[in-house]
Design an enzyme around this catalytic site. Structure first.
Site, PDB file in Angstrom:
ATOM      1  N   ARG A   1      -9.350   0.973   9.396  1.00  0.00           N
ATOM      2  CA  ARG A   1      -8.641  -0.300   9.820  1.00  0.00           C
ATOM      3  C   ARG A   1      -9.773  -1.081  10.747  1.00  0.00           C
ATOM      4  O   ARG A   1      -9.644  -2.309  10.648  1.00  0.00           O
ATOM      5  CB  ARG A   1      -7.066  -0.552  10.733  1.00  0.00           C
ATOM      6  CG  ARG A   1      -6.451  -0.351   9.927  1.00  0.00           C
ATOM      7  CD  ARG A   1      -4.935  -0.767  10.755  1.00  0.00           C
ATOM      8  NE  ARG A   1      -3.403  -0.963  10.858  1.00  0.00           N
ATOM      9  CZ  ARG A   1      -2.648  -1.369   9.727  1.00  0.00           C
ATOM     10  NH1 ARG A   1      -2.857   0.770   9.336  1.00  0.00           N
ATOM     11  NH2 ARG A   1      -1.551  -1.548   9.665  1.00  0.00           N
TER      12      ARG A   1
ATOM     13  N   ARG B   1      12.025  -6.917   5.485  1.00  0.00           N
ATOM     14  CA  ARG B   1      11.887  -5.317   4.666  1.00  0.00           C
ATOM     15  C   ARG B   1      12.803  -4.241   6.315  1.00  0.00           C
ATOM     16  O   ARG B   1      13.264  -4.526   7.124  1.00  0.00           O
ATOM     17  CB  ARG B   1      10.510  -5.408   4.798  1.00  0.00           C
ATOM     18  CG  ARG B   1      10.667  -3.502   4.934  1.00  0.00           C
ATOM     19  CD  ARG B   1       8.903  -4.032   4.744  1.00  0.00           C
ATOM     20  NE  ARG B   1       8.453  -3.344   5.520  1.00  0.00           N
ATOM     21  CZ  ARG B   1       7.297  -2.882   5.691  1.00  0.00           C
ATOM     22  NH1 ARG B   1       6.000  -3.341   4.925  1.00  0.00           N
ATOM     23  NH2 ARG B   1       5.979  -2.701   7.228  1.00  0.00           N
TER      24      ARG B   1
ATOM     25  N   ARG C   1       0.117  -9.170  13.621  1.00  0.00           N
ATOM     26  CA  ARG C   1      -1.134  -8.286  12.701  1.00  0.00           C
ATOM     27  C   ARG C   1      -1.298  -8.242  11.778  1.00  0.00           C
ATOM     28  O   ARG C   1      -1.951  -8.244  10.985  1.00  0.00           O
ATOM     29  CB  ARG C   1       1.139  -6.938  11.914  1.00  0.00           C
ATOM     30  CG  ARG C   1       1.145  -5.696  13.226  1.00  0.00           C
ATOM     31  CD  ARG C   1       3.198  -5.967  12.233  1.00  0.00           C
ATOM     32  NE  ARG C   1       2.996  -5.530  11.472  1.00  0.00           N
ATOM     33  CZ  ARG C   1       4.389  -5.072  11.035  1.00  0.00           C
ATOM     34  NH1 ARG C   1       5.331  -5.809  10.786  1.00  0.00           N
ATOM     35  NH2 ARG C   1       4.119  -4.273   9.717  1.00  0.00           N
TER      36      ARG C   1
ATOM     37  N   LYS D   1       0.770  -0.950   0.317  1.00  0.00           N
ATOM     38  CA  LYS D   1       0.106   0.347   0.041  1.00  0.00           C
ATOM     39  C   LYS D   1       0.542   1.578  -0.148  1.00  0.00           C
ATOM     40  O   LYS D   1       0.760   2.256  -0.542  1.00  0.00           O
ATOM     41  CB  LYS D   1      -1.190   0.032   0.935  1.00  0.00           C
ATOM     42  CG  LYS D   1      -1.801  -1.243   1.331  1.00  0.00           C
ATOM     43  CD  LYS D   1      -2.280  -1.593   2.557  1.00  0.00           C
ATOM     44  CE  LYS D   1      -2.061  -1.136   4.112  1.00  0.00           C
ATOM     45  NZ  LYS D   1      -1.080  -2.471   4.718  1.00  0.00           N
TER      46      LYS D   1
ATOM     47  N   ARG E   1      12.365  -2.078  10.678  1.00  0.00           N
ATOM     48  CA  ARG E   1      10.561  -1.370  12.472  1.00  0.00           C
ATOM     49  C   ARG E   1      10.753  -2.418  13.067  1.00  0.00           C
ATOM     50  O   ARG E   1      11.430  -3.525  12.653  1.00  0.00           O
ATOM     51  CB  ARG E   1       9.366  -1.569  11.299  1.00  0.00           C
ATOM     52  CG  ARG E   1       9.517  -0.050  10.699  1.00  0.00           C
ATOM     53  CD  ARG E   1       8.207  -0.088   9.512  1.00  0.00           C
ATOM     54  NE  ARG E   1       6.938  -0.772  10.582  1.00  0.00           N
ATOM     55  CZ  ARG E   1       6.321  -0.287  10.008  1.00  0.00           C
ATOM     56  NH1 ARG E   1       5.322  -0.095   8.525  1.00  0.00           N
ATOM     57  NH2 ARG E   1       4.263  -1.022   9.954  1.00  0.00           N
TER      58      ARG E   1
HETATM   59  P1  ADP Z   1       1.445  -1.893   8.928  1.00  0.00           P
HETATM   60  O1  ADP Z   1       0.274  -1.934   7.352  1.00  0.00           O
HETATM   61  O2  ADP Z   1       2.573  -2.733   7.973  1.00  0.00           O
HETATM   62  O3  ADP Z   1       0.768  -2.325   9.621  1.00  0.00           O
HETATM   63  P2  ADP Z   1       0.875   0.874   9.233  1.00  0.00           P
HETATM   64  O4  ADP Z   1       2.044   1.375   9.343  1.00  0.00           O
HETATM   65  O5  ADP Z   1      -0.133   1.016   8.422  1.00  0.00           O
HETATM   66  O6  ADP Z   1       1.717  -0.549   9.308  1.00  0.00           O
HETATM   67  O7  ADP Z   1       0.654   0.726  10.738  1.00  0.00           O
HETATM   68  C1  ADP Z   1       1.834   0.084  12.163  1.00  0.00           C
HETATM   69  C2  ADP Z   1       0.945   0.230  12.903  1.00  0.00           C
HETATM   70  O8  ADP Z   1       0.069   1.677  13.107  1.00  0.00           O
HETATM   71  C3  ADP Z   1      -0.234  -0.636  13.138  1.00  0.00           C
HETATM   72  O9  ADP Z   1       0.267  -1.589  13.406  1.00  0.00           O
HETATM   73  C4  ADP Z   1      -0.970  -0.030  14.134  1.00  0.00           C
HETATM   74  O10 ADP Z   1      -0.552  -0.399  15.586  1.00  0.00           O
HETATM   75  C5  ADP Z   1      -0.977   0.950  13.598  1.00  0.00           C
HETATM   76  N1  ADP Z   1      -1.523   2.129  13.422  1.00  0.00           N
HETATM   77  C6  ADP Z   1      -1.923   2.157  11.379  1.00  0.00           C
HETATM   78  N2  ADP Z   1      -2.447   2.604  11.623  1.00  0.00           N
HETATM   79  C7  ADP Z   1      -4.003   2.850  11.939  1.00  0.00           C
HETATM   80  C8  ADP Z   1      -5.633   3.001  12.118  1.00  0.00           C
HETATM   81  N3  ADP Z   1      -5.785   3.203  11.390  1.00  0.00           N
HETATM   82  N4  ADP Z   1      -6.024   2.162  13.648  1.00  0.00           N
HETATM   83  C9  ADP Z   1      -5.600   1.623  14.546  1.00  0.00           C
HETATM   84  N5  ADP Z   1      -3.964   1.716  14.243  1.00  0.00           N
HETATM   85  C10 ADP Z   1      -3.176   2.028  12.826  1.00  0.00           C
END
Ligand code: ADP
Ligand code: ZN
Length: 213
Positions: free
Chosen positions: A88, A127, A171, A13, A160
């Site tokens: 999400r 990654r 996740r 994404k 990360r």
């Molecule tokens: P990925 O999609 O690779 O898991 P992101 O960078 O989108 O990584 O998100 C990393 C973390 O940030 C998630 O595991 C969560 O803890 C938090 N997070 C990000 N976006 C949201 C969201 N919309 N709602 C709740 N937590 C979020």
């Protein structure tokens, strides 16, 4: 154009969002990036978000909803935006609809990236991420030209903290339980379009462009 990129962690994404942002000159809004910045700044928000993020769990809805509400009201969102990693949960999606409705706006398209979980695990474990520009690299499938250094901005790459085996598994589980139901939510609203997230970055991008045009 207002779009949402939906899909599991590691689906690509963020990479596609960056390309869309260049192409359409609209901002990429990544809740993950906003939260990671808050953690790096050690703000009150960051301190609260960190425990959830490190455990691979979702940050509570009310926090991220508020972040997005503020962000989409900024001037640079007037001609559209790309939401990457938000919504999400169903609650987040409902609140987003409400907020947009009060602004007289709506989401145009939701792009769902389909990638099988074995592939996701491989991608995420190898990654590395650029703290400067957000670019992603991969030890075997997409190595940077110079080891440990971003091709685009020269910053030092890092892994990360949530890209470790155990947190990745968590996740993916959270994605299946909390986020995957959004596919039906948007399908019922006639907004869902799916792409196969396998292939080169460019191949996937051309699929995405076909869907948004
Ligand atoms: P990925 O999609 O690779 O898991 P992101 O960078 O989108 O990584 O998100 C990393 C973390 O940030 C998630 O595991 C969560 O803890 C938090 N997070 C990000 N976006 C949201 C969201 N919309 N709602 C709740 N937590 C979020
Ligand atoms: Zn960079």
């Amino acid at each position: 154009m207002r779009m949402i990129l939906l899909g599991p962690p590691g689906a690509g994404k963020g990479t596609q969002a960056k390309m869309l942002k260049e192409k359409f000159r609209i901002p990429q809004i990544s809740t993950g990036d906003i939260l990671r910045k808050a953690v790096a700044d050690n703000s009150e928000l960051g301190q609260e978000a960190k425990t959830y993020m490190d455990g691979g769990r979702l940050v509570p809805d009310d926090i991220v909803i508020e972040l997005i509400r503020e962000r989409i009201k900024e001037d640079d969102c007037d001609s559209g935006f790309i939401l990457d990693g938000f919504p999400r949960t169903i609650v987040q999606a409902e609140k987003l609809s409400e907020t947009l409705e009060t602004m007289g706006l709506d989401i145009d398209t939701v792009i769902d990236f389909e990638v099988d979980s074995q592939e996701l695990i491989t991608r995420l474990t190898g990654r590395s991420t650029c703290p400067g520009c957000g670019a992603m690299f991969h030890g075997t499938t997409r190595p940077p030209k110079q080891s440990g250094v971003c091709d685009f901005c020269g910053a030092k790459l890092y892994q990360r903290p949530d890209d470790n085996r155990e947190t990745i598994r968590k996740r993916l589980e959270v994605y299946e339980n909390e986020t995957a139901p959004l596919k039906d939510f948007y399908r019922q609203r006639g907004k869902l379009k799916s792409v196969q997230g396998r292939g080169t970055v460019e191949e996937i991008f051309s699929q995405v462009l076909r869907l948004v045009n």
